[in-house]
Design a protein around this motif. Sequence first.
Motif, PDB file in Angstrom:
ATOM      1  N   GLY A  19     -37.184   4.370  23.477  1.00  0.00           N
ATOM      2  CA  GLY A  19     -36.320   4.567  24.634  1.00  0.00           C
ATOM      3  C   GLY A  19     -36.913   5.477  25.684  1.00  0.00           C
ATOM      4  N   ASP A  20     -38.101   6.017  25.429  1.00  0.00           N
ATOM      5  CA  ASP A  20     -38.702   6.956  26.370  1.00  0.00           C
ATOM      6  C   ASP A  20     -39.401   6.210  27.517  1.00  0.00           C
ATOM      7  OD1 ASP A  20     -39.527  10.070  26.410  1.00  0.00           O
ATOM      8  OD2 ASP A  20     -41.150   8.856  27.255  1.00  0.00           O
ATOM      9  N   PRO A  21     -39.285   6.682  28.753  1.00  0.00           N
ATOM     10  CA  PRO A  21     -39.921   6.001  29.891  1.00  0.00           C
ATOM     11  C   PRO A  21     -41.438   5.873  29.775  1.00  0.00           C
ATOM     12  CG  PRO A  21     -38.291   7.580  30.668  1.00  0.00           C
ATOM     13  CD  PRO A  21     -38.441   7.816  29.196  1.00  0.00           C
ATOM     14  N   MET A  22     -42.083   6.763  29.017  1.00  0.00           N
ATOM     15  CA  MET A  22     -43.535   6.670  28.879  1.00  0.00           C
ATOM     16  C   MET A  22     -43.972   5.427  28.117  1.00  0.00           C
ATOM     17  SD  MET A  22     -45.090   8.956  30.581  1.00  0.00           S
ATOM     18  CE  MET A  22     -46.735   8.959  29.861  1.00  0.00           C
ATOM     19  N   MET A  23     -43.011   4.725  27.532  1.00  0.00           N
ATOM     20  CA  MET A  23     -43.361   3.466  26.863  1.00  0.00           C
ATOM     21  C   MET A  23     -43.970   2.466  27.836  1.00  0.00           C
ATOM     22  SD  MET A  23     -42.877   3.010  23.540  1.00  0.00           S
ATOM     23  CE  MET A  23     -42.413   1.289  23.310  1.00  0.00           C
ATOM     24  N   TRP A  24     -43.593   2.541  29.120  1.00  0.00           N
ATOM     25  CA  TRP A  24     -44.204   1.635  30.107  1.00  0.00           C
ATOM     26  C   TRP A  24     -45.698   1.917  30.237  1.00  0.00           C
ATOM     27  CZ3 TRP A  24     -41.811  -2.540  31.696  1.00  0.00           C
ATOM     28  CH2 TRP A  24     -40.411  -2.587  31.633  1.00  0.00           C
ATOM     29  N   ILE A  25     -46.072   3.194  30.268  1.00  0.00           N
ATOM     30  CA  ILE A  25     -47.490   3.554  30.317  1.00  0.00           C
ATOM     31  C   ILE A  25     -48.173   3.121  29.023  1.00  0.00           C
ATOM     32  CG2 ILE A  25     -49.135   5.451  30.602  1.00  0.00           C
ATOM     33  CD1 ILE A  25     -47.425   4.960  33.062  1.00  0.00           C
ATOM     34  N   ALA A  26     -47.497   3.345  27.908  1.00  0.00           N
ATOM     35  CA  ALA A  26     -48.070   2.994  26.611  1.00  0.00           C
ATOM     36  C   ALA A  26     -48.302   1.491  26.496  1.00  0.00           C
ATOM     37  CB  ALA A  26     -47.143   3.474  25.493  1.00  0.00           C
ATOM     38  N   GLY A  27     -47.394   0.704  27.060  1.00  0.00           N
ATOM     39  CA  GLY A  27     -47.557  -0.743  27.005  1.00  0.00           C
ATOM     40  C   GLY A  27     -48.782  -1.215  27.762  1.00  0.00           C
ATOM     41  N   VAL A  28     -49.038  -0.597  28.910  1.00  0.00           N
ATOM     42  CA  VAL A  28     -50.229  -0.957  29.683  1.00  0.00           C
ATOM     43  C   VAL A  28     -51.489  -0.509  28.938  1.00  0.00           C
ATOM     44  CG1 VAL A  28     -51.430  -0.680  31.878  1.00  0.00           C
ATOM     45  CG2 VAL A  28     -48.943  -0.870  31.847  1.00  0.00           C
ATOM     46  N   ARG A 208     -48.394  -1.730  46.202  1.00  0.00           N
ATOM     47  CA  ARG A 208     -48.979  -1.876  44.867  1.00  0.00           C
ATOM     48  C   ARG A 208     -49.996  -0.776  44.614  1.00  0.00           C
ATOM     49  NH1 ARG A 208     -52.942  -6.834  43.977  1.00  0.00           N
ATOM     50  NH2 ARG A 208     -54.143  -5.505  45.362  1.00  0.00           N
ATOM     51  N   ALA A 209     -50.833  -0.499  45.602  1.00  0.00           N
ATOM     52  CA  ALA A 209     -51.857   0.527  45.439  1.00  0.00           C
ATOM     53  C   ALA A 209     -51.233   1.895  45.190  1.00  0.00           C
ATOM     54  CB  ALA A 209     -52.757   0.568  46.676  1.00  0.00           C
ATOM     55  N   VAL A 210     -50.130   2.168  45.876  1.00  0.00           N
ATOM     56  CA  VAL A 210     -49.488   3.483  45.752  1.00  0.00           C
ATOM     57  C   VAL A 210     -48.687   3.594  44.463  1.00  0.00           C
ATOM     58  CG1 VAL A 210     -47.772   5.029  46.763  1.00  0.00           C
ATOM     59  CG2 VAL A 210     -49.394   3.816  48.240  1.00  0.00           C
ATOM     60  N   LEU A 211     -47.862   2.578  44.185  1.00  0.00           N
ATOM     61  CA  LEU A 211     -46.924   2.674  43.074  1.00  0.00           C
ATOM     62  C   LEU A 211     -47.547   2.264  41.740  1.00  0.00           C
ATOM     63  CD1 LEU A 211     -43.794   1.152  44.855  1.00  0.00           C
ATOM     64  CD2 LEU A 211     -44.332   3.568  44.488  1.00  0.00           C
ATOM     65  N   TRP A 212     -48.248   1.141  41.741  1.00  0.00           N
ATOM     66  CA  TRP A 212     -48.803   0.650  40.481  1.00  0.00           C
ATOM     67  C   TRP A 212     -50.148   1.277  40.153  1.00  0.00           C
ATOM     68  CZ3 TRP A 212     -47.104  -1.578  36.294  1.00  0.00           C
ATOM     69  CH2 TRP A 212     -48.035  -2.095  35.390  1.00  0.00           C
ATOM     70  N   GLY A 213     -50.901   1.640  41.166  1.00  0.00           N
ATOM     71  CA  GLY A 213     -52.242   2.187  40.921  1.00  0.00           C
ATOM     72  C   GLY A 213     -52.212   3.396  40.006  1.00  0.00           C
ATOM     73  N   GLY A 214     -51.246   4.282  40.214  1.00  0.00           N
ATOM     74  CA  GLY A 214     -51.151   5.467  39.365  1.00  0.00           C
ATOM     75  C   GLY A 214     -50.799   5.132  37.940  1.00  0.00           C
ATOM     76  N   VAL A 215     -49.941   4.134  37.737  1.00  0.00           N
ATOM     77  CA  VAL A 215     -49.582   3.706  36.403  1.00  0.00           C
ATOM     78  C   VAL A 215     -50.807   3.192  35.654  1.00  0.00           C
ATOM     79  CG1 VAL A 215     -48.268   1.990  35.073  1.00  0.00           C
ATOM     80  CG2 VAL A 215     -47.194   3.165  37.015  1.00  0.00           C
ATOM     81  N   ALA A 216     -51.579   2.329  36.334  1.00  0.00           N
ATOM     82  CA  ALA A 216     -52.754   1.745  35.677  1.00  0.00           C
ATOM     83  C   ALA A 216     -53.812   2.812  35.369  1.00  0.00           C
ATOM     84  CB  ALA A 216     -53.354   0.663  36.581  1.00  0.00           C
ATOM     85  N   ARG A 217     -54.013   3.732  36.303  1.00  0.00           N
ATOM     86  CA  ARG A 217     -55.022   4.780  36.064  1.00  0.00           C
ATOM     87  C   ARG A 217     -54.608   5.699  34.914  1.00  0.00           C
ATOM     88  NH1 ARG A 217     -55.114   4.574  41.713  1.00  0.00           N
ATOM     89  NH2 ARG A 217     -53.690   6.350  41.864  1.00  0.00           N
ATOM     90  N   LEU A 218     -53.323   6.032  34.864  1.00  0.00           N
ATOM     91  CA  LEU A 218     -52.851   6.901  33.786  1.00  0.00           C
ATOM     92  C   LEU A 218     -52.987   6.202  32.442  1.00  0.00           C
ATOM     93  CD1 LEU A 218     -51.559   9.524  32.886  1.00  0.00           C
ATOM     94  CD2 LEU A 218     -49.319   8.531  33.380  1.00  0.00           C
ATOM     95  N   ALA A 219     -52.611   4.929  32.386  1.00  0.00           N
ATOM     96  CA  ALA A 219     -52.725   4.181  31.128  1.00  0.00           C
ATOM     97  C   ALA A 219     -54.183   4.077  30.688  1.00  0.00           C
ATOM     98  CB  ALA A 219     -52.125   2.793  31.281  1.00  0.00           C
ATOM     99  N   TYR A 220     -55.073   3.805  31.634  1.00  0.00           N
ATOM    100  CA  TYR A 220     -56.493   3.706  31.297  1.00  0.00           C
ATOM    101  C   TYR A 220     -57.025   5.064  30.812  1.00  0.00           C
ATOM    102  CZ  TYR A 220     -61.435   2.485  31.714  1.00  0.00           C
ATOM    103  OH  TYR A 220     -62.740   2.243  31.453  1.00  0.00           O
ATOM    104  N   GLY A 221     -56.625   6.126  31.505  1.00  0.00           N
ATOM    105  CA  GLY A 221     -57.071   7.461  31.106  1.00  0.00           C
ATOM    106  C   GLY A 221     -56.595   7.828  29.696  1.00  0.00           C
TER     107      GLY A 221
END
Length: 221
Positions: A19-28, A208-221
């Motif tokens: 139920g934690d929001p970080m699951m979206w990052i974890a999924g990526v 996309r660059a502003v909103l999604w870019g950070g999500v993808a970079r965080l997940a990759y990191g």
Amino acid sequence: MAGDPGLFGPRSVTWQLHGDPMMWIAGVRALYLQALHPRAVRGVVQNSAAFQRNEQGRRDAWGRLMRTADFVGTLSYGTTDAAERAGAAVRGIHRRLSATDPATGERYGVDDPALLLWVHCAEVDSYLEVLRRSGYPVGAAQADRYLDEQRESARLVGLDPATVPGNRAALAAYFDRVRPELALTPEARGVDDFLRRPPAPAPLVPARAVLWGGVARLAYG
């Protein structure tokens, strides 16, 4: 509590973590990791609408991500019947799909247990790793209990739970065994490009660059 709590129930670690929001990052992060297995990623790329243009020339990028999220949500919080039906549907799809090794011409099913196991382990490892790094209080005993619980999810996609790592030591040993098989293939680079720059209508590309870019970079990191 009235009603059917599903496969796990409110006292499970699964209910707490998922139920934690970080699951979206974890999924990526899971998708990045899964893409490093050459046979597994071919099964995705050769069969997924996310990587193949439809008759209008569009790729079903967001649909792919949302269907995966819905599946995890149903297994986690749905009734037992809903989870069993979702698992049966996925197993049915996998039975009908295959992929081809471009180097050898070998044709193989995407429901190969070795590939299903890789996808499962990359997924649960990502959920645990990202939530713990984000500060979620998951102790060693809770982590082991979570991995043991997730054998149920593995069963629903077609795996024998007895063959699935049920604690951190077994999961680490599995990754040690499979690591020599991993590689940065052209398909893996395609997944990387997809995750960093999912197809979007031209007016939404700056957002996309502003909103999604950070999500993808965080997940990759």
